[in-house]
Design a protein around this motif. Sequence first.
Motif, short mmCIF file in Angstrom:
data_model
loop_
_atom_site.label_atom_id
_atom_site.label_comp_id
_atom_site.label_asym_id
_atom_site.label_seq_id
_atom_site.Cartn_x
_atom_site.Cartn_y
_atom_site.Cartn_z
N VAL A 272 -7.39 5.70 -16.07
CA VAL A 272 -7.56 5.11 -14.17
C VAL A 272 -6.02 3.92 -14.61
CG1 VAL A 272 -7.77 4.02 -12.33
CG2 VAL A 272 -9.49 5.83 -13.70
N THR A 273 -5.33 3.45 -14.16
CA THR A 273 -3.93 2.16 -13.88
C THR A 273 -4.38 1.64 -12.59
OG1 THR A 273 -2.24 4.04 -13.09
CG2 THR A 273 -2.59 3.35 -15.59
N MET A 274 -5.00 2.10 -12.06
CA MET A 274 -4.87 1.48 -10.75
C MET A 274 -6.31 1.87 -9.93
SD MET A 274 -3.10 0.71 -6.71
CE MET A 274 -1.58 0.10 -7.82
N LEU A 275 -7.28 0.83 -9.92
CA LEU A 275 -8.68 0.65 -9.49
C LEU A 275 -8.98 1.21 -7.74
CD1 LEU A 275 -11.68 1.63 -10.97
CD2 LEU A 275 -12.18 -0.70 -10.94
N ASP A 276 -9.66 1.76 -7.51
CA ASP A 276 -9.02 2.16 -5.87
C ASP A 276 -10.24 1.96 -5.65
OD1 ASP A 276 -7.93 2.14 -3.08
OD2 ASP A 276 -8.51 4.28 -3.53
N VAL A 277 -11.01 0.74 -5.18
CA VAL A 277 -12.48 0.75 -4.58
C VAL A 277 -12.40 0.48 -3.24
CG1 VAL A 277 -13.13 -0.51 -6.12
CG2 VAL A 277 -12.27 -1.58 -5.55
N THR A 278 -13.23 0.92 -2.54
CA THR A 278 -14.48 0.35 -1.11
C THR A 278 -14.89 -0.90 -0.76
OG1 THR A 278 -13.43 2.07 -0.10
CG2 THR A 278 -14.92 1.26 0.92
N PRO A 279 -15.10 -2.04 -1.23
CA PRO A 279 -16.14 -2.51 -1.11
C PRO A 279 -17.42 -2.64 -0.16
CG PRO A 279 -14.09 -4.11 -1.33
CD PRO A 279 -13.89 -2.61 -0.69
N VAL A 280 -18.44 -2.95 -0.48
CA VAL A 280 -19.24 -2.66 0.77
C VAL A 280 -20.49 -4.07 0.36
CG1 VAL A 280 -21.43 -0.81 1.18
CG2 VAL A 280 -19.51 -0.27 0.12
N GLY A 281 -21.05 -4.33 2.15
CA GLY A 281 -20.98 -5.78 1.66
C GLY A 281 -20.86 -6.65 2.49
N ALA A 282 -21.08 -7.77 3.13
CA ALA A 282 -21.10 -8.78 4.19
C ALA A 282 -19.62 -9.38 3.58
CB ALA A 282 -22.05 -9.62 4.42
N ASP A 283 -18.81 -9.61 2.08
CA ASP A 283 -18.58 -10.52 1.69
C ASP A 283 -17.76 -9.55 1.23
OD1 ASP A 283 -16.72 -12.48 1.09
OD2 ASP A 283 -18.62 -14.03 -0.37
N PRO A 284 -16.22 -8.47 1.11
CA PRO A 284 -15.86 -7.78 0.93
C PRO A 284 -14.34 -8.38 -0.46
CG PRO A 284 -14.78 -7.88 3.10
CD PRO A 284 -16.59 -8.56 2.60
N ALA A 285 -14.14 -9.48 0.65
CA ALA A 285 -13.47 -10.50 -0.99
C ALA A 285 -13.64 -10.76 -1.64
CB ALA A 285 -12.90 -11.72 0.34
N ARG A 286 -14.88 -11.17 -1.18
CA ARG A 286 -15.55 -12.34 -2.66
C ARG A 286 -15.86 -11.22 -4.09
NH1 ARG A 286 -16.36 -14.72 -7.18
NH2 ARG A 286 -18.21 -15.46 -7.55
N LEU A 287 -16.37 -9.68 -3.81
CA LEU A 287 -16.49 -8.86 -4.43
C LEU A 287 -14.64 -8.37 -4.93
CD1 LEU A 287 -18.48 -6.18 -2.52
CD2 LEU A 287 -19.19 -7.01 -4.42
N ILE A 288 -13.95 -8.34 -3.81
CA ILE A 288 -12.43 -8.23 -4.73
C ILE A 288 -12.51 -8.94 -5.86
CG2 ILE A 288 -10.01 -8.41 -4.69
CD1 ILE A 288 -11.42 -5.68 -3.22
N GLU A 289 -12.88 -10.49 -5.11
CA GLU A 289 -12.06 -11.28 -6.36
C GLU A 289 -13.21 -11.21 -7.43
OE1 GLU A 289 -13.41 -14.70 -4.42
OE2 GLU A 289 -10.97 -15.24 -2.78
N ARG A 290 -13.84 -10.94 -7.72
CA ARG A 290 -15.12 -10.61 -9.22
C ARG A 290 -14.43 -9.76 -9.79
NH1 ARG A 290 -21.30 -10.88 -7.73
NH2 ARG A 290 -21.74 -11.02 -9.41
N VAL A 291 -14.41 -8.89 -9.12
CA VAL A 291 -13.91 -7.54 -10.17
C VAL A 291 -12.23 -7.57 -10.67
CG1 VAL A 291 -12.84 -5.18 -10.81
CG2 VAL A 291 -15.24 -5.52 -8.45
N ARG A 292 -11.46 -8.37 -9.72
CA ARG A 292 -10.23 -8.83 -10.00
C ARG A 292 -9.97 -9.74 -11.26
NH1 ARG A 292 -5.62 -6.85 -9.69
NH2 ARG A 292 -5.34 -7.13 -11.19
N GLY A 293 -11.35 -10.37 -11.23
CA GLY A 293 -11.82 -11.22 -12.78
C GLY A 293 -11.84 -10.51 -14.14
N TRP A 294 -12.44 -9.28 -13.50
CA TRP A 294 -12.53 -8.32 -14.82
C TRP A 294 -11.58 -8.03 -15.63
CZ3 TRP A 294 -17.43 -5.56 -11.65
CH2 TRP A 294 -17.70 -6.94 -11.54
N LEU A 295 -9.96 -7.42 -15.16
CA LEU A 295 -9.39 -6.74 -14.76
C LEU A 295 -7.68 -6.95 -16.18
CD1 LEU A 295 -8.74 -4.58 -11.39
CD2 LEU A 295 -10.41 -4.28 -13.62
#
Length: 341
Positions: free
Chosen positions: A318-341
């Motif tokens: 996989v070259t583009m991880l396609d995710v659907t954030p679940v929870g009250a703060d989707p932006a924070r989830l995206i930021e955390r995963v972005r930091g791992w990539l």
Amino acid sequence: MELSSPLTYTGDPRTAADRAAALESAGLDAVWVAEAYGFDSPTIMGYLAARTERMRIGSAILNVYSRSPALIAQTAAGLDALTGGRALLGIGASGPQVVEGWHGRRYDRPLGRTREVIELSRRIWRREVIEHRGITDLPLPPEKGGTLGKPLKLLTHPVRGTIPVYVAALGPANVRMTAELADGWLPFLYAPEHAAKVWGPSLAEGTARRDPALGPLAVVAGGLLAIDDDAEAVHDLMRPTVALYVGGMGAPDRNFYHDLICSYGYEAAAAAIQKNYLAGRRKEAEAAVPAELLEQICLAGPEGHVRERVEAFRESGVTMLDVTPVGADPARLIERVRGWL
């Protein structure tokens, strides 16, 4: 690895688009807009073009039956102009229930139609004068009722001479064609643990015929994303979707998603899901979805586990991880995963 997210399309599209645009600043690289038989995706993609500045905007998917190849190419060129070169064209065959039931088109030659859209779109974006004989004849010849048609080229000048084309494909022949011709691949219900077994031979065969100028095939896949100890609750959110696709998206003998889950090794579960779903027993169908499968297609659980799932998707190609954030703060989830990539 890049990061994208599908647009939620069953509610208010403006709210969903605004939410997706807010994820741009959190590090999202792309958003994918579905169509199915709800709101059309080009309208929403145009709204997103005005609401965003950096992230790419893709259709996932425009089916190759309800629009002519020329209109699909025009739509992609128009979106590319509005976004300043950020368009991604996701296409696919959809399925016979939607194509015949909603669009009133005969579901025939899905691979040939997909191949034709790819080839004609690229010629149209290069502003070639189009003469073509195939499933679609351009211009329409007299023997098919044509009278005044003449060869034409795209009236306007595209921002880019080529726009990335992604194909939604699951079956061996379609995946093989995608690996040969497309810029990217959009699989669904993708389980990294089974990818090499199920699709490896088709990807290898298609890649062997691929024009090197296209570069490597991009692969877009992922699932629900939640960093939480209660992974089971997140997996349960995915049960209705799996049950719908495996049980209800197609006739009993012609359901691509049912066949896919069988190829993963869950034949008995797939049969139970389909039997219960078609009988109207939705809860029983959802309960029949294997917990192991849900864990494989989601990225949910404690942070260490989610990071392992990210790496599993990466290692599978996989070259583009396609995710659907679940929870009250989707932006924070995206930021955390972005930091791992």
